[in-house]
Write a protein that holds these residues in place. Structure first.
Motif, PDB file in Angstrom:
ATOM      1  N   GLY A 135      31.764  37.080  49.713  1.00  0.00           N
ATOM      2  CA  GLY A 135      31.676  37.320  51.131  1.00  0.00           C
ATOM      3  C   GLY A 135      31.169  36.468  52.017  1.00  0.00           C
ATOM      4  N   PHE A 136      30.628  35.315  51.634  1.00  0.00           N
ATOM      5  CA  PHE A 136      30.034  34.393  52.547  1.00  0.00           C
ATOM      6  C   PHE A 136      31.041  33.463  53.140  1.00  0.00           C
ATOM      7  N   ILE A 137      32.278  33.471  52.537  1.00  0.00           N
ATOM      8  CA  ILE A 137      33.371  32.473  53.160  1.00  0.00           C
ATOM      9  C   ILE A 137      34.846  33.410  53.695  1.00  0.00           C
ATOM     10  N   SER A 138      35.526  32.811  54.635  1.00  0.00           N
ATOM     11  CA  SER A 138      36.765  33.274  54.846  1.00  0.00           C
ATOM     12  C   SER A 138      37.785  32.053  55.303  1.00  0.00           C
ATOM     13  N   GLY A 139      38.937  32.476  55.350  1.00  0.00           N
ATOM     14  CA  GLY A 139      39.911  31.458  55.791  1.00  0.00           C
ATOM     15  C   GLY A 139      40.130  30.555  54.746  1.00  0.00           C
ATOM     16  N   CYS A 140      40.090  31.121  53.594  1.00  0.00           N
ATOM     17  CA  CYS A 140      40.577  30.231  52.411  1.00  0.00           C
ATOM     18  C   CYS A 140      41.351  31.201  51.224  1.00  0.00           C
ATOM     19  N   ARG A 141      41.835  30.765  50.293  1.00  0.00           N
ATOM     20  CA  ARG A 141      42.536  31.505  49.356  1.00  0.00           C
ATOM     21  C   ARG A 141      41.269  31.814  48.363  1.00  0.00           C
ATOM     22  N   LYS A 142      41.045  33.050  47.985  1.00  0.00           N
ATOM     23  CA  LYS A 142      39.996  33.680  47.026  1.00  0.00           C
ATOM     24  C   LYS A 142      40.551  33.893  45.692  1.00  0.00           C
ATOM     25  N   VAL A 143      40.070  33.280  44.761  1.00  0.00           N
ATOM     26  CA  VAL A 143      40.531  33.448  43.487  1.00  0.00           C
ATOM     27  C   VAL A 143      39.272  33.747  42.666  1.00  0.00           C
ATOM     28  N   SER A 166      35.071  44.124  48.123  1.00  0.00           N
ATOM     29  CA  SER A 166      35.221  42.502  47.894  1.00  0.00           C
ATOM     30  C   SER A 166      36.344  42.356  47.148  1.00  0.00           C
ATOM     31  N   VAL A 167      36.781  42.957  46.113  1.00  0.00           N
ATOM     32  CA  VAL A 167      37.628  42.726  45.258  1.00  0.00           C
ATOM     33  C   VAL A 167      38.986  42.709  46.099  1.00  0.00           C
ATOM     34  N   ASP A 168      38.983  43.540  46.764  1.00  0.00           N
ATOM     35  CA  ASP A 168      40.370  43.886  47.782  1.00  0.00           C
ATOM     36  C   ASP A 168      40.410  42.568  48.514  1.00  0.00           C
ATOM     37  N   TYR A 170      40.337  39.343  47.598  1.00  0.00           N
ATOM     38  CA  TYR A 170      40.582  38.332  46.875  1.00  0.00           C
ATOM     39  C   TYR A 170      42.173  38.409  46.887  1.00  0.00           C
ATOM     40  N   ASP A 171      42.573  36.811  46.589  1.00  0.00           N
ATOM     41  CA  ASP A 171      44.081  36.704  46.666  1.00  0.00           C
ATOM     42  C   ASP A 171      44.610  36.990  45.004  1.00  0.00           C
ATOM     43  N   PHE A 172      43.888  36.475  44.235  1.00  0.00           N
ATOM     44  CA  PHE A 172      44.222  36.565  42.827  1.00  0.00           C
ATOM     45  C   PHE A 172      43.072  36.874  41.936  1.00  0.00           C
ATOM     46  N   VAL A 173      43.115  37.840  41.173  1.00  0.00           N
ATOM     47  CA  VAL A 173      41.922  38.327  40.248  1.00  0.00           C
ATOM     48  C   VAL A 173      42.305  38.222  38.940  1.00  0.00           C
ATOM     49  N   SER A 174      41.402  37.674  38.021  1.00  0.00           N
ATOM     50  CA  SER A 174      41.508  37.790  36.581  1.00  0.00           C
ATOM     51  C   SER A 174      40.164  38.156  36.293  1.00  0.00           C
ATOM     52  N   VAL A 175      39.878  38.701  34.970  1.00  0.00           N
ATOM     53  CA  VAL A 175      38.530  38.980  34.421  1.00  0.00           C
ATOM     54  C   VAL A 175      38.509  38.510  33.011  1.00  0.00           C
ATOM     55  N   ILE A 183      37.226  48.646  34.364  1.00  0.00           N
ATOM     56  CA  ILE A 183      36.232  49.053  35.241  1.00  0.00           C
ATOM     57  C   ILE A 183      36.791  48.708  36.794  1.00  0.00           C
ATOM     58  N   ILE A 184      37.386  47.610  36.818  1.00  0.00           N
ATOM     59  CA  ILE A 184      37.953  46.914  38.240  1.00  0.00           C
ATOM     60  C   ILE A 184      39.236  47.924  38.362  1.00  0.00           C
ATOM     61  N   ARG A 185      39.926  48.284  37.508  1.00  0.00           N
ATOM     62  CA  ARG A 185      41.099  49.264  37.644  1.00  0.00           C
ATOM     63  C   ARG A 185      40.628  50.574  38.160  1.00  0.00           C
ATOM     64  N   GLU A 186      39.515  51.231  37.639  1.00  0.00           N
ATOM     65  CA  GLU A 186      38.778  52.490  37.852  1.00  0.00           C
ATOM     66  C   GLU A 186      38.287  52.548  39.441  1.00  0.00           C
ATOM     67  N   ILE A 187      37.532  51.254  40.008  1.00  0.00           N
ATOM     68  CA  ILE A 187      36.861  51.140  41.101  1.00  0.00           C
ATOM     69  C   ILE A 187      38.108  51.112  42.196  1.00  0.00           C
ATOM     70  N   THR A 188      39.050  50.292  41.781  1.00  0.00           N
ATOM     71  CA  THR A 188      40.011  49.556  43.025  1.00  0.00           C
ATOM     72  C   THR A 188      41.322  50.010  42.865  1.00  0.00           C
ATOM     73  N   GLY A 189      41.783  50.565  41.630  1.00  0.00           N
ATOM     74  CA  GLY A 189      43.245  50.726  41.338  1.00  0.00           C
ATOM     75  C   GLY A 189      43.836  49.540  41.047  1.00  0.00           C
ATOM     76  N   ARG A 190      43.198  48.572  41.130  1.00  0.00           N
ATOM     77  CA  ARG A 190      43.877  47.132  40.945  1.00  0.00           C
ATOM     78  C   ARG A 190      44.023  46.784  39.569  1.00  0.00           C
ATOM     79  N   ASP A 191      45.197  46.537  39.106  1.00  0.00           N
ATOM     80  CA  ASP A 191      45.501  45.862  37.771  1.00  0.00           C
ATOM     81  C   ASP A 191      45.083  44.413  37.734  1.00  0.00           C
ATOM     82  N   VAL A 192      44.248  44.038  36.912  1.00  0.00           N
ATOM     83  CA  VAL A 192      44.075  42.574  36.790  1.00  0.00           C
ATOM     84  C   VAL A 192      44.284  41.950  35.410  1.00  0.00           C
TER      85      VAL A 192
END
Length: 369
Positions: A135-143, A166-168, A170-175, A183-192
């Motif tokens: 959350g401390f940075i912006s203007g770049c690709r977040k992975v 926070s996860v929303d 990100y441009d690319f997310v893996s775990v 847990i990420i899918r449950e919280i965000t609805g995002r498949d990672v």
């Protein structure tokens, strides 16, 4: 040339944490991407990893100096070896940051910012910090590369909202393991995607070179490692020592009355052990015993027999062993012989090589290399 900033538990005096940080930066370098590790070290983390005789009030320090009087030099040397490994093997940011506010004020500029791996998203970790969600940075690709939420995370509604937002971003997310993905899918609805720990992005030959061909201990031994004190681990090691006649080598102390094992002739402290020494002790052991995800990783890479707490109780180790094609023991409690003596590692090596290739391809795509 693109530049990447990495934030992770790089400075923890914990073997797995520092080795995975090294491995991620090394993998990026091998792919042609210049990166630096953002030198974020919270006061809480620094305090936790100080030797036990440097913690607490003066009377407590004096008591512990007496308790560890035979090992003071070795424990101080251990800390020096961690710092030496970090300074010699990692490219760090010019500044050290101790708080999220300092990171926010720094106005860091990277083309890509990567968080991961290790348990940086485990909000129950003593050294967890919201900074690891970028959350401390912006203007770049977040992975996010293979962060973990740990073995048994508990997340309240406030934290769930923070993680979702926070996860929303990100441009690319893996775990790192299935439980975190769920847990990420449950919280965000995002498949990672599930990606291998960074230590698996480097070849066994690379780790063998770092461990060294010459064993530090010139006789057969059992290697025990658990980041926190686990009586079941020590009982299992003592049982194996009784059957084999081998001594048990232990590289850390635990404090708070949990180091009674140091008076038992079965156990042998080897405390002057930084990350490189840890690799050597693991590589050359007759077998390894512990409760550590990264101990399991290096047992696989070095082809060492492994006893660990049941992987059915730890999603991290369970995912690792399933990925390597190693059948899990049926016992759901106590210690399990996950990798037996004489195990044929051909299939495991092939599985891990596929994982290595998958991780490198995903990382390259996420960073647009």
């Amino acid at each position: 040339m693109k530049t990447a900033g990495i934030i992770t538990f790089h400075a923890s005096h914990n073997y797995g944490s520092m080795l995975q940080a090294y491995a991620l930066q090394r993998a990026l370098s091998d792919m042609g991407l210049h990166s630096e590790i953002i030198n974020f070290r919270s006061a809480r983390q620094k305090d936790f990893y100080r030797p036990p005789f440097q913690k607490g009030r003066i009377y407590r320090r004096l008591y512990r100096m007496l308790e560890y009087r035979k090992h003071i030099r070795a424990l101080l040397r251990r800390g020096e070896l961690f710092e030496k490994f970090m300074s010699e093997n990692m490219v760090l940011s010019a500044m050290e940051y101790n708080t999220l506010a300092q990171l926010e004020a720094a106005d860091l500029k990277y083309d890509i910012c990567i968080s991961g791996s290790d348990q940086i998203w485990n909000i129950n970790c003593f050294d967890y910090d919201p900074a690891y969600f970028l959350g401390f940075i912006s203007g770049c690709r977040k992975v996010a590369y293979a962060p973990s939420m740990g073995p048994l995370p508990g997340i309240d509604e406030k934290d769930r909202a923070f993680i979702a937002a926070s996860v929303d971003d990100y441009d690319f997310v893996s775990v790192r393991e299935q439980q975190t993905a769920d847990i990420i899918r449950e919280i965000t609805g995002r498949d990672v995607r599930i990606m291998p720990d960074p230590t698996l992005l480097l070849s066994t030959e690379t780790w063998n070179a770092m461990a060294g061909a010459e064993p530090l201990i010139k006789e057969d031994y059992i290697f025990l490692y658990s980041p926190s004190y686990r009586p079941s681990v020590f009982r299992q090691a003592a049982m194996l020592a009784g059957k084999s006649g081998l001594k048990v080598v232990v590289p850390i102390v635990y404090g708070k009355g949990r180091d009674g094992w140091m008076g038992d002739p079965v156990f042998c402290p080897y405390l002057e052990a930084g990350p490189s020494e840890f690799l050597n002790l693991c590589r050359h052991a007759s077998c390894v015993v512990g409760a550590s995800f990264h101990l399991a990783v290096f047992s696989l890479l070095f082809h060492r027999p492994l006893w660990t707490e049941s992987p059915r109780e730890d999603a991290r180790v369970r995912t690792l062993m399933e990925t390597a094609g190693i059948p899990l023991a049926e016992d759901s409690s106590g210690m399990s012989r996950v990798i037996p003596e004489g195990y044929d590692f051909v299939r495991a090596d092939e599985c891990l090589e596929r994982e290595r290739e998958k991780g490198i391809v995903w990382l390259g795509e996420a960073c647009s290399l």
